[in-house]
Design an enzyme around this catalytic site. Structure first.
Site, PDB file in Angstrom:
ATOM      1  N   MET A  19       0.848  -1.194   0.000  1.00 49.64           N
ATOM      2  CA  MET A  19       0.000   0.000   0.000  1.00 49.64           C
ATOM      3  C   MET A  19       0.883   1.242   0.000  1.00 49.64           C
ATOM      4  O   MET A  19       1.959   1.245   0.598  1.00 49.64           O
ATOM      5  CB  MET A  19      -0.926   0.011   1.222  1.00 49.64           C
ATOM      6  CG  MET A  19      -0.223   0.123   2.555  1.00 49.64           C
ATOM      7  SD  MET A  19      -1.342   0.030   3.995  1.00 49.64           S
ATOM      8  CE  MET A  19      -2.040   1.683   3.968  1.00 49.64           C
ATOM      9  N   PRO A  20       0.439   2.310  -0.678  1.00 45.78           N
ATOM     10  CA  PRO A  20       1.184   3.571  -0.602  1.00 45.78           C
ATOM     11  C   PRO A  20       1.181   4.081   0.836  1.00 45.78           C
ATOM     12  O   PRO A  20       0.138   4.098   1.494  1.00 45.78           O
ATOM     13  CB  PRO A  20       0.399   4.501  -1.527  1.00 45.78           C
ATOM     14  CG  PRO A  20      -0.412   3.604  -2.408  1.00 45.78           C
ATOM     15  CD  PRO A  20      -0.732   2.408  -1.562  1.00 45.78           C
ATOM     16  N   LEU A  22       1.733   7.118   2.057  1.00 49.80           N
ATOM     17  CA  LEU A  22       1.100   8.417   2.275  1.00 49.80           C
ATOM     18  C   LEU A  22      -0.302   8.409   1.684  1.00 49.80           C
ATOM     19  O   LEU A  22      -0.480   8.254   0.474  1.00 49.80           O
ATOM     20  CB  LEU A  22       1.921   9.544   1.656  1.00 49.80           C
ATOM     21  CG  LEU A  22       1.365  10.961   1.848  1.00 49.80           C
ATOM     22  CD1 LEU A  22       1.184  11.293   3.330  1.00 49.80           C
ATOM     23  CD2 LEU A  22       2.268  11.997   1.185  1.00 49.80           C
ATOM     24  N   GLY A  23      -1.283   8.564   2.546  1.00 49.28           N
ATOM     25  CA  GLY A  23      -2.672   8.555   2.111  1.00 49.28           C
ATOM     26  C   GLY A  23      -3.301   9.931   2.171  1.00 49.28           C
ATOM     27  O   GLY A  23      -2.849  10.813   2.912  1.00 49.28           O
ATOM     28  N   GLY A  25      -6.587  11.851   3.304  1.00 48.81           N
ATOM     29  CA  GLY A  25      -7.758  11.697   4.154  1.00 48.81           C
ATOM     30  C   GLY A  25      -8.951  12.488   3.647  1.00 48.81           C
ATOM     31  O   GLY A  25      -8.804  13.642   3.252  1.00 48.81           O
ATOM     32  N   ASP A  52      -8.259   7.513   1.890  1.00 46.25           N
ATOM     33  CA  ASP A  52      -8.804   7.018   3.152  1.00 46.25           C
ATOM     34  C   ASP A  52     -10.216   7.553   3.356  1.00 46.25           C
ATOM     35  O   ASP A  52     -10.408   8.767   3.525  1.00 46.25           O
ATOM     36  CB  ASP A  52      -7.902   7.445   4.315  1.00 46.25           C
ATOM     37  CG  ASP A  52      -8.388   6.866   5.627  1.00 46.25           C
ATOM     38  OD1 ASP A  52      -8.163   5.657   5.854  1.00 46.25           O
ATOM     39  OD2 ASP A  52      -9.002   7.607   6.419  1.00 46.25           O
ATOM     40  N   TYR A  57     -17.927   9.538   7.511  1.00 41.11           N
ATOM     41  CA  TYR A  57     -17.564  10.831   6.947  1.00 41.11           C
ATOM     42  C   TYR A  57     -18.694  11.404   6.097  1.00 41.11           C
ATOM     43  O   TYR A  57     -18.702  12.592   5.789  1.00 41.11           O
ATOM     44  CB  TYR A  57     -16.292  10.722   6.091  1.00 41.11           C
ATOM     45  CG  TYR A  57     -15.078  10.217   6.823  1.00 41.11           C
ATOM     46  CD1 TYR A  57     -15.035  10.138   8.222  1.00 41.11           C
ATOM     47  CD2 TYR A  57     -13.948   9.805   6.115  1.00 41.11           C
ATOM     48  CE1 TYR A  57     -13.930   9.664   8.881  1.00 41.11           C
ATOM     49  CE2 TYR A  57     -12.822   9.324   6.771  1.00 41.11           C
ATOM     50  CZ  TYR A  57     -12.821   9.246   8.157  1.00 41.11           C
ATOM     51  OH  TYR A  57     -11.711   8.767   8.806  1.00 41.11           O
ATOM     52  N   LYS A  86     -14.309   2.203   6.037  1.00 37.19           N
ATOM     53  CA  LYS A  86     -14.393   1.685   7.398  1.00 37.19           C
ATOM     54  C   LYS A  86     -15.841   1.359   7.786  1.00 37.19           C
ATOM     55  O   LYS A  86     -16.770   2.090   7.421  1.00 37.19           O
ATOM     56  CB  LYS A  86     -13.829   2.716   8.392  1.00 37.19           C
ATOM     57  CG  LYS A  86     -12.435   3.211   8.034  1.00 37.19           C
ATOM     58  CD  LYS A  86     -11.926   4.230   9.024  1.00 37.19           C
ATOM     59  CE  LYS A  86     -10.661   4.909   8.524  1.00 37.19           C
ATOM     60  NZ  LYS A  86     -10.939   5.921   7.472  1.00 37.19           N
ATOM     61  N   HIS A 119     -13.934   0.425  12.211  1.00 37.44           N
ATOM     62  CA  HIS A 119     -13.544   1.790  12.562  1.00 37.44           C
ATOM     63  C   HIS A 119     -13.187   1.936  14.046  1.00 37.44           C
ATOM     64  O   HIS A 119     -12.247   2.649  14.399  1.00 37.44           O
ATOM     65  CB  HIS A 119     -14.672   2.757  12.199  1.00 37.44           C
ATOM     66  CG  HIS A 119     -14.219   4.142  11.935  1.00 37.44           C
ATOM     67  ND1 HIS A 119     -14.824   4.984  11.041  1.00 37.44           N
ATOM     68  CD2 HIS A 119     -13.205   4.876  12.456  1.00 37.44           C
ATOM     69  CE1 HIS A 119     -14.204   6.146  11.001  1.00 37.44           C
ATOM     70  NE2 HIS A 119     -13.219   6.107  11.870  1.00 37.44           N
TER      71      HIS A 119
END
Length: 320
Positions: A19-20, A22-23, A25, A52, A57, A86, A119
């Site tokens: 996985m990369p 740096l994500g 958000g 992410d 959200y 999540k 989550h």
């Protein structure tokens, strides 16, 4: 740790996937869906490949529209992206897990997710609001065991709905409970981590069990009412190092976390800040600088989830 052709750091899973580190958000309270839609497009064009997201959200549809637009414009392919969502606390019952995952997939416009996390270990009463409350305003809990939730998460991998599964805000004892029954082990535990909350013991524990730690709130939620210290980006040590590197304090903080071999989720809806936060792969911190920043730890947590202090699975009652 390895890098791809864009020099972005990637973190490896036990099965040789990655996985990369740096994500980007997408949690943007108070921001419109249009702002999130634009921000995700800026992020992908800036180079972010790890997105992410989360049901709570309440903007996954906007994120999905942005993903679709950047794919249509031939900026990326679906396979280029690592998309995370999540499972929210009101959907811990086994018969709700798959439905919740499919709802996120539908909103994001995707046929599969790369990573799906529980989550919180805390279950809330099913079938109502995201934060269900009684007539007196008390938050209503569910007593469902997250171990039972995990078993259905595993089934979702078997069905091809998601490639990897993991945890978020779980302490070491809770992670161990999952590991003790896991047929498919969690690959990630996403937790608050920044210069004032170094999480050294939890990171060491996760590393021992082959679990990648992802840091959220890397800047310790600037302006948070529970922050008794100077904002991270105003810390004198951070400012001094940033000046010596010709970098911004935010970039030094992100680089510090990345060099600890953990993933980091940085969020913003401001185009310049989004781009700036991605420009952390052209410099390194030396051992002395890393030690100086690590010494700033105060074990200070801003995301304490006080609404669930009395829940039997409240995660922050032990050291790590």
């Amino acid at each position: 740790m390895s890098t791809n052709c864009e020099n972005q750091i990637r973190l490896n899973f036990p099965d040789k996937g990655s996985m990369p580190a740096l994500g980007f958000g997408t949690y943007a309270p108070g921001e419109s869906e249009e702002d999130v839609y634009k921000a995700v497009q800026v992020a992908i064009k800036a180079g972010y490949r790890h997105l992410d997201c989360a049901a709570i959200y309440r903007n996954e549809r906007a994120v999905g529209q942005a993903i679709k637009k950047t794919i249509v414009e031939d900026k990326v392919t679906r396979e280029d992206l690592f998309v995370v969502s999540k499972l929210w606390n009101t959907c811990h019952k086994p018969d709700l897990v798959r439905t919740s995952l499919k709802k996120s997939m539908e909103d994001l416009g995707l046929q599969y997710l790369d990573l799906y996390l529980i989550h919180w270990p805390i279950g809330l009463k099913e079938g109502g609001d995201f934060i269900p409350k009684d007539e007196k305003g008390n938050v209503l809990f569910s007593d469902v065991d997250f171990v039972e939730t995990w078993k259905v998460m595993e089934d979702c991998v078997d069905e091809g709905l998601v490639k990897y599964i993991g945890l978020s805000n779980f302490n070491s004892e809770q992670i161990k409970r999952v590991l003790d029954v896991a047929r498919i082990k969690p690959v990630v535990n996403q937790v608050e981590c920044h210069i004032y909350l170094s999480q050294e013991k939890l990171i060491e524990f996760c590393n021992t069990h082959g679990i990648i730690v992802t840091a959220y709130s890397p800047f310790a939620s600037p302006g948070h009412k529970k922050m008794p210290y100077a904002p991270c980006m105003q810390d004198p040590t951070i400012i001094e190092i940033a000046k010596s590197k010709g970098k911004k304090p935010s970039q030094v903080i992100l680089r510090f976390l990345l060099q600890r071999d953990i993933a980091v989720v940085a969020k913003s809806v401001t185009s310049d800040r989004i781009i700036e936060n991605f420009q952390v792969f052209d410099f390194e911190l030396n051992d002395e600088e890393m030690k100086k920043i690590l010494a700033l730890n105060k074990n200070h947590r801003t995301n304490t989830e006080d609404i669930a202090l009395s829940h039997k699975y409240y995660p922050f009652s032990i050291e790590f």
